[in-house]
Design a protein around this motif. Structure first.
Motif, PDB file in Angstrom:
ATOM      1  N   VAL A  82       0.832  -1.209   0.000  1.00 52.62           N
ATOM      2  CA  VAL A  82       0.000   0.000   0.000  1.00 52.62           C
ATOM      3  C   VAL A  82       0.866   1.258   0.000  1.00 52.62           C
ATOM      4  N   CYS A  83       0.376   2.272  -0.692  1.00 56.01           N
ATOM      5  CA  CYS A  83       0.974   3.606  -0.600  1.00 56.01           C
ATOM      6  C   CYS A  83      -0.135   4.642  -0.778  1.00 56.01           C
ATOM      7  N   ILE A  84      -0.124   5.648   0.065  1.00 57.65           N
ATOM      8  CA  ILE A  84      -1.039   6.784  -0.082  1.00 57.65           C
ATOM      9  C   ILE A  84      -0.383   7.805  -1.001  1.00 57.65           C
ATOM     10  N   ILE A  85      -1.086   8.168  -2.064  1.00 58.79           N
ATOM     11  CA  ILE A  85      -0.560   9.151  -3.028  1.00 58.79           C
ATOM     12  C   ILE A  85      -1.533  10.315  -3.078  1.00 58.79           C
ATOM     13  N   SER A  86      -1.082  11.457  -2.608  1.00 60.28           N
ATOM     14  CA  SER A  86      -1.981  12.603  -2.465  1.00 60.28           C
ATOM     15  C   SER A  86      -1.392  13.860  -3.092  1.00 60.28           C
ATOM     16  N   ASN A  87      -2.281  14.680  -3.637  1.00 58.87           N
ATOM     17  CA  ASN A  87      -1.866  16.003  -4.101  1.00 58.87           C
ATOM     18  C   ASN A  87      -1.764  16.992  -2.951  1.00 58.87           C
ATOM     19  N   GLY A  88      -2.127  16.542  -1.763  1.00 57.53           N
ATOM     20  CA  GLY A  88      -2.129  17.405  -0.590  1.00 57.53           C
ATOM     21  C   GLY A  88      -0.747  17.747  -0.073  1.00 57.53           C
ATOM     22  N   LEU A  89      -0.722  18.702   0.856  1.00 53.55           N
ATOM     23  CA  LEU A  89       0.539  19.151   1.451  1.00 53.55           C
ATOM     24  C   LEU A  89       1.133  18.077   2.346  1.00 53.55           C
ATOM     25  N   SER A  90       2.460  18.058   2.422  1.00 53.92           N
ATOM     26  CA  SER A  90       3.162  16.973   3.099  1.00 53.92           C
ATOM     27  C   SER A  90       2.846  16.876   4.586  1.00 53.92           C
ATOM     28  N   VAL A  91       2.635  18.005   5.264  1.00 54.93           N
ATOM     29  CA  VAL A  91       2.378  17.976   6.714  1.00 54.93           C
ATOM     30  C   VAL A  91       1.117  17.181   7.020  1.00 54.93           C
ATOM     31  N   ARG A  92       0.047  17.484   6.331  1.00 58.75           N
ATOM     32  CA  ARG A  92      -1.237  16.792   6.543  1.00 58.75           C
ATOM     33  C   ARG A  92      -1.149  15.324   6.116  1.00 58.75           C
ATOM     34  N   VAL A  93      -0.602  15.089   4.942  1.00 57.95           N
ATOM     35  CA  VAL A  93      -0.515  13.727   4.409  1.00 57.95           C
ATOM     36  C   VAL A  93       0.360  12.857   5.306  1.00 57.95           C
ATOM     37  N   LYS A  94       1.461  13.404   5.764  1.00 56.87           N
ATOM     38  CA  LYS A  94       2.377  12.653   6.632  1.00 56.87           C
ATOM     39  C   LYS A  94       1.701  12.280   7.950  1.00 56.87           C
ATOM     40  N   ARG A  95       0.972  13.229   8.531  1.00 57.13           N
ATOM     41  CA  ARG A  95       0.337  12.989   9.830  1.00 57.13           C
ATOM     42  C   ARG A  95      -0.688  11.852   9.744  1.00 57.13           C
ATOM     43  N   ILE A  96      -1.543  11.902   8.731  1.00 57.61           N
ATOM     44  CA  ILE A  96      -2.592  10.888   8.597  1.00 57.61           C
ATOM     45  C   ILE A  96      -2.001   9.541   8.187  1.00 57.61           C
ATOM     46  N   SER A  97      -1.043   9.555   7.271  1.00 57.18           N
ATOM     47  CA  SER A  97      -0.414   8.314   6.809  1.00 57.18           C
ATOM     48  C   SER A  97       0.322   7.617   7.940  1.00 57.18           C
ATOM     49  N   LYS A  98       0.975   8.413   8.775  1.00 57.41           N
ATOM     50  CA  LYS A  98       1.695   7.851   9.927  1.00 57.41           C
ATOM     51  C   LYS A  98       0.716   7.194  10.896  1.00 57.41           C
ATOM     52  N   GLU A  99      -0.428   7.830  11.094  1.00 55.36           N
ATOM     53  CA  GLU A  99      -1.454   7.267  11.975  1.00 55.36           C
ATOM     54  C   GLU A  99      -1.959   5.932  11.441  1.00 55.36           C
ATOM     55  N   GLY A 101      -0.236   3.994   9.359  1.00 55.28           N
ATOM     56  CA  GLY A 101       0.865   3.058   9.213  1.00 55.28           C
ATOM     57  C   GLY A 101       1.199   2.713   7.778  1.00 55.28           C
ATOM     58  N   PHE A 102       0.927   3.653   6.851  1.00 59.39           N
ATOM     59  CA  PHE A 102       1.206   3.420   5.440  1.00 59.39           C
ATOM     60  C   PHE A 102       2.266   4.402   4.929  1.00 59.39           C
ATOM     61  N   PRO A 103       3.099   3.979   3.983  1.00 60.69           N
ATOM     62  CA  PRO A 103       3.989   4.923   3.315  1.00 60.69           C
ATOM     63  C   PRO A 103       3.180   5.898   2.480  1.00 60.69           C
ATOM     64  N   PHE A 104       3.770   7.023   2.136  1.00 58.37           N
ATOM     65  CA  PHE A 104       3.004   8.037   1.409  1.00 58.37           C
ATOM     66  C   PHE A 104       3.892   8.839   0.475  1.00 58.37           C
ATOM     67  N   ILE A 105       3.235   9.458  -0.486  1.00 57.36           N
ATOM     68  CA  ILE A 105       3.865  10.451  -1.355  1.00 57.36           C
ATOM     69  C   ILE A 105       2.907  11.630  -1.409  1.00 57.36           C
ATOM     70  N   SER A 106       3.376  12.797  -0.991  1.00 58.60           N
ATOM     71  CA  SER A 106       2.543  14.001  -1.013  1.00 58.60           C
ATOM     72  C   SER A 106       2.930  14.882  -2.202  1.00 58.60           C
ATOM     73  N   ASN A 107       2.172  15.947  -2.392  1.00 56.15           N
ATOM     74  CA  ASN A 107       2.432  16.866  -3.520  1.00 56.15           C
ATOM     75  C   ASN A 107       2.600  16.093  -4.835  1.00 56.15           C
ATOM     76  N   ALA A 108       1.719  15.140  -5.070  1.00 55.01           N
ATOM     77  CA  ALA A 108       1.877  14.196  -6.183  1.00 55.01           C
ATOM     78  C   ALA A 108       1.608  14.811  -7.554  1.00 55.01           C
ATOM     79  N   ILE A 109       0.878  15.898  -7.580  1.00 52.89           N
ATOM     80  CA  ILE A 109       0.521  16.589  -8.832  1.00 52.89           C
ATOM     81  C   ILE A 109      -0.179  15.644  -9.810  1.00 52.89           C
ATOM     82  N   LYS A 110      -1.030  14.736  -9.303  1.00 55.57           N
ATOM     83  CA  LYS A 110      -1.839  13.931 -10.225  1.00 55.57           C
ATOM     84  C   LYS A 110      -2.724  14.866 -11.060  1.00 55.57           C
ATOM     85  N   PRO A 111      -2.861  14.623 -12.359  1.00 57.08           N
ATOM     86  CA  PRO A 111      -2.681  13.376 -13.095  1.00 57.08           C
ATOM     87  C   PRO A 111      -1.274  13.075 -13.590  1.00 57.08           C
TER      88      PRO A 111
END
Length: 199
Positions: A82-99, A101-111
Protein backbone atom coordinates in the motif's frame (compact mmCIF):
# COMPACT_ATOMS: atom_id res chain seq x y z
CA UNK A 1 -14.98 22.41 -46.81
CA UNK A 2 -17.27 19.38 -46.86
CA UNK A 3 -14.35 17.17 -47.90
CA UNK A 4 -12.21 18.59 -45.09
CA UNK A 5 -14.90 17.82 -42.50
CA UNK A 6 -15.28 14.33 -43.92
CA UNK A 7 -11.52 13.86 -43.68
CA UNK A 8 -11.09 14.98 -40.06
CA UNK A 9 -14.31 13.50 -38.65
CA UNK A 10 -12.82 9.98 -38.08
CA UNK A 11 -9.76 11.54 -36.42
CA UNK A 12 -11.95 13.57 -34.06
CA UNK A 13 -13.93 10.43 -33.19
CA UNK A 14 -10.71 8.52 -32.43
CA UNK A 15 -9.45 11.39 -30.31
CA UNK A 16 -12.72 11.55 -28.37
CA UNK A 17 -12.64 7.77 -27.82
CA UNK A 18 -9.07 7.94 -26.52
CA UNK A 19 -9.94 10.77 -24.13
CA UNK A 20 -12.98 8.87 -22.81
CA UNK A 21 -10.88 5.73 -22.31
CA UNK A 22 -8.34 7.66 -20.24
CA UNK A 23 -11.11 9.16 -18.09
CA UNK A 24 -13.05 5.92 -17.56
CA UNK A 25 -12.66 4.12 -14.23
CA UNK A 26 -12.80 0.34 -14.39
CA UNK A 27 -15.21 0.24 -11.43
CA UNK A 28 -17.34 2.74 -9.53
CA UNK A 29 -18.22 2.29 -5.84
CA UNK A 30 -20.27 4.32 -3.38
CA UNK A 31 -17.43 4.23 -0.83
CA UNK A 32 -14.04 2.65 -0.46
CA UNK A 33 -15.12 0.26 2.29
CA UNK A 34 -17.53 -1.39 -0.18
CA UNK A 35 -14.58 -2.74 -2.17
CA UNK A 36 -14.18 -6.48 -1.65
CA UNK A 37 -10.48 -7.19 -1.06
CA UNK A 38 -10.93 -10.87 -1.90
CA UNK A 39 -12.22 -9.90 -5.35
CA UNK A 40 -9.11 -7.80 -5.87
CA UNK A 41 -6.93 -10.77 -4.94
CA UNK A 42 -8.83 -12.93 -7.41
CA UNK A 43 -7.83 -10.42 -10.08
CA UNK A 44 -4.15 -10.78 -9.09
CA UNK A 45 -4.06 -7.35 -7.46
CA UNK A 46 -1.34 -7.21 -4.80
CA UNK A 47 -0.82 -3.45 -4.60
CA UNK A 48 -3.26 -0.70 -3.62
CA UNK A 49 -2.54 2.98 -4.21
CA UNK A 50 -4.85 5.23 -2.22
CA UNK A 51 -5.89 8.82 -2.63
CA UNK A 52 -6.33 10.62 0.69
CA UNK A 53 -8.69 13.61 0.65
CA UNK A 54 -12.35 12.72 0.07
CA UNK A 55 -11.37 9.07 -0.40
CA UNK A 56 -10.13 8.09 3.06
CA UNK A 57 -10.93 11.29 4.96
CA UNK A 58 -12.91 14.47 4.20
CA UNK A 59 -10.67 17.15 2.72
CA UNK A 60 -11.39 19.58 5.57
CA UNK A 61 -10.47 17.34 8.55
CA UNK A 62 -8.65 14.13 9.53
CA UNK A 63 -11.61 12.07 10.75
CA UNK A 64 -11.46 8.45 9.61
CA UNK A 65 -14.81 6.69 9.56
CA UNK A 66 -14.65 3.44 11.62
CA UNK A 67 -15.87 1.42 8.62
CA UNK A 68 -13.06 2.79 6.48
CA UNK A 69 -10.56 2.30 9.31
CA UNK A 70 -11.54 -1.37 9.56
CA UNK A 71 -11.25 -1.75 5.79
CA UNK A 72 -7.73 -0.32 5.93
CA UNK A 73 -6.81 -2.75 8.69
CA UNK A 74 -8.09 -5.57 6.48
CA UNK A 75 -5.68 -4.41 3.80
CA UNK A 76 -2.80 -4.99 6.21
CA UNK A 77 -4.15 -8.37 7.30
CA UNK A 78 -4.41 -9.43 3.65
CA UNK A 79 -0.79 -8.41 3.03
CA UNK A 80 -1.46 -5.93 0.24
CA UNK A 81 1.33 -3.52 -0.58
CA UNK A 82 0.00 0.00 0.00
CA UNK A 83 0.97 3.61 -0.60
CA UNK A 84 -1.04 6.78 -0.08
CA UNK A 85 -0.56 9.15 -3.03
CA UNK A 86 -1.98 12.60 -2.46
CA UNK A 87 -1.87 16.00 -4.10
CA UNK A 88 -2.13 17.41 -0.59
CA UNK A 89 0.54 19.15 1.45
CA UNK A 90 3.16 16.97 3.10
CA UNK A 91 2.38 17.98 6.71
CA UNK A 92 -1.24 16.79 6.54
CA UNK A 93 -0.52 13.73 4.41
CA UNK A 94 2.38 12.65 6.63
CA UNK A 95 0.34 12.99 9.83
CA UNK A 96 -2.59 10.89 8.60
CA UNK A 97 -0.41 8.31 6.81
CA UNK A 98 1.70 7.85 9.93
CA UNK A 99 -1.45 7.27 11.98
CA UNK A 100 -2.58 4.61 9.49
CA UNK A 101 0.87 3.06 9.21
CA UNK A 102 1.21 3.42 5.44
CA UNK A 103 3.99 4.92 3.31
CA UNK A 104 3.00 8.04 1.41
CA UNK A 105 3.86 10.45 -1.35
CA UNK A 106 2.54 14.00 -1.01
CA UNK A 107 2.43 16.87 -3.52
CA UNK A 108 1.88 14.20 -6.18
CA UNK A 109 0.52 16.59 -8.83
CA UNK A 110 -1.84 13.93 -10.22
CA UNK A 111 -2.68 13.38 -13.09
CA UNK A 112 1.10 13.39 -13.44
CA UNK A 113 2.27 9.78 -13.26
CA UNK A 114 5.58 10.60 -11.59
CA UNK A 115 4.43 9.84 -8.03
CA UNK A 116 2.76 6.60 -9.11
CA UNK A 117 5.91 5.41 -10.87
CA UNK A 118 7.87 6.27 -7.73
CA UNK A 119 5.41 4.30 -5.57
CA UNK A 120 5.57 1.26 -7.87
CA UNK A 121 9.37 1.25 -7.66
CA UNK A 122 9.28 1.72 -3.89
CA UNK A 123 6.85 -1.19 -3.46
CA UNK A 124 8.47 -3.33 -6.18
CA UNK A 125 5.07 -3.63 -7.88
CA UNK A 126 3.87 -3.98 -11.45
CA UNK A 127 1.12 -1.86 -13.06
CA UNK A 128 -0.89 -4.94 -14.05
CA UNK A 129 -1.05 -6.02 -10.38
CA UNK A 130 -1.91 -2.58 -9.03
CA UNK A 131 -5.15 -0.73 -8.37
CA UNK A 132 -5.48 2.99 -7.71
CA UNK A 133 -8.52 4.20 -5.78
CA UNK A 134 -9.68 7.81 -5.64
CA UNK A 135 -12.60 10.20 -5.89
CA UNK A 136 -11.59 12.30 -8.90
CA UNK A 137 -11.62 11.39 -12.57
CA UNK A 138 -9.17 14.08 -13.66
CA UNK A 139 -6.51 13.16 -11.10
CA UNK A 140 -6.63 9.60 -9.75
CA UNK A 141 -8.38 7.85 -12.64
CA UNK A 142 -6.57 9.68 -15.42
CA UNK A 143 -3.17 9.10 -13.81
CA UNK A 144 -3.90 5.40 -13.23
CA UNK A 145 -5.19 4.80 -16.74
CA UNK A 146 -2.14 6.45 -18.25
CA UNK A 147 -0.02 3.70 -16.67
CA UNK A 148 -2.40 0.80 -17.27
CA UNK A 149 -3.46 0.33 -13.64
CA UNK A 150 -6.86 -0.96 -12.57
CA UNK A 151 -8.78 2.17 -11.63
CA UNK A 152 -11.57 2.48 -9.08
CA UNK A 153 -13.62 5.62 -8.58
CA UNK A 154 -15.44 6.23 -5.30
CA UNK A 155 -17.92 8.93 -4.41
CA UNK A 156 -16.32 11.84 -2.50
CA UNK A 157 -16.77 11.74 1.27
CA UNK A 158 -17.36 15.47 1.70
CA UNK A 159 -20.52 17.15 0.49
CA UNK A 160 -18.92 20.60 0.79
CA UNK A 161 -16.28 21.39 -1.84
CA UNK A 162 -13.85 24.16 -2.65
CA UNK A 163 -14.99 26.48 -5.45
CA UNK A 164 -12.43 25.10 -7.90
CA UNK A 165 -13.39 21.52 -7.06
CA UNK A 166 -17.09 22.34 -7.50
CA UNK A 167 -16.42 23.36 -11.09
CA UNK A 168 -14.50 20.15 -11.77
CA UNK A 169 -17.28 18.08 -10.19
CA UNK A 170 -19.80 19.56 -12.65
CA UNK A 171 -17.68 18.31 -15.55
CA UNK A 172 -17.10 14.97 -13.85
CA UNK A 173 -20.85 14.43 -13.37
CA UNK A 174 -21.45 14.97 -17.08
CA UNK A 175 -18.67 12.52 -17.96
CA UNK A 176 -19.97 9.94 -15.49
CA UNK A 177 -23.49 10.28 -16.87
CA UNK A 178 -22.14 9.62 -20.36
CA UNK A 179 -20.01 6.66 -19.23
CA UNK A 180 -22.91 5.05 -17.38
CA UNK A 181 -25.26 5.58 -20.32
CA UNK A 182 -22.75 3.96 -22.68
CA UNK A 183 -21.97 1.13 -20.19
CA UNK A 184 -18.33 2.17 -20.14
CA UNK A 185 -17.93 1.55 -16.41
CA UNK A 186 -19.07 -1.15 -14.00
CA UNK A 187 -21.03 0.16 -11.04
CA UNK A 188 -20.69 -2.09 -8.01
CA UNK A 189 -23.22 -1.74 -5.19
CA UNK A 190 -24.09 -3.63 -2.03
CA UNK A 191 -26.99 -6.02 -2.52
CA UNK A 192 -28.21 -7.94 0.55
CA UNK A 193 -24.83 -7.46 2.23
CA UNK A 194 -23.07 -9.05 -0.73
CA UNK A 195 -21.55 -7.60 -3.86
CA UNK A 196 -22.40 -7.67 -7.50
CA UNK A 197 -19.74 -9.72 -9.22
CA UNK A 198 -16.68 -7.87 -10.44
CA UNK A 199 -16.47 -9.04 -14.05
Amino acid sequence: MANFIKLIKPKIKRLFKNIINYLSPKYYFDKISDIDLNKLKQKNIDTILLDLDNTLVPWYNSYIDPEIYNWLNNIKENNFKVCIISNGLSVRVKRISKELGFPFISNAIKPSTRAIVKALKMLNSKPENTVIIGDQIFTDILAGNRLGLTTILVKPLAKVELITTKFIRIIEKKILKYLIKKNKIKIVTKVNNSFQELK
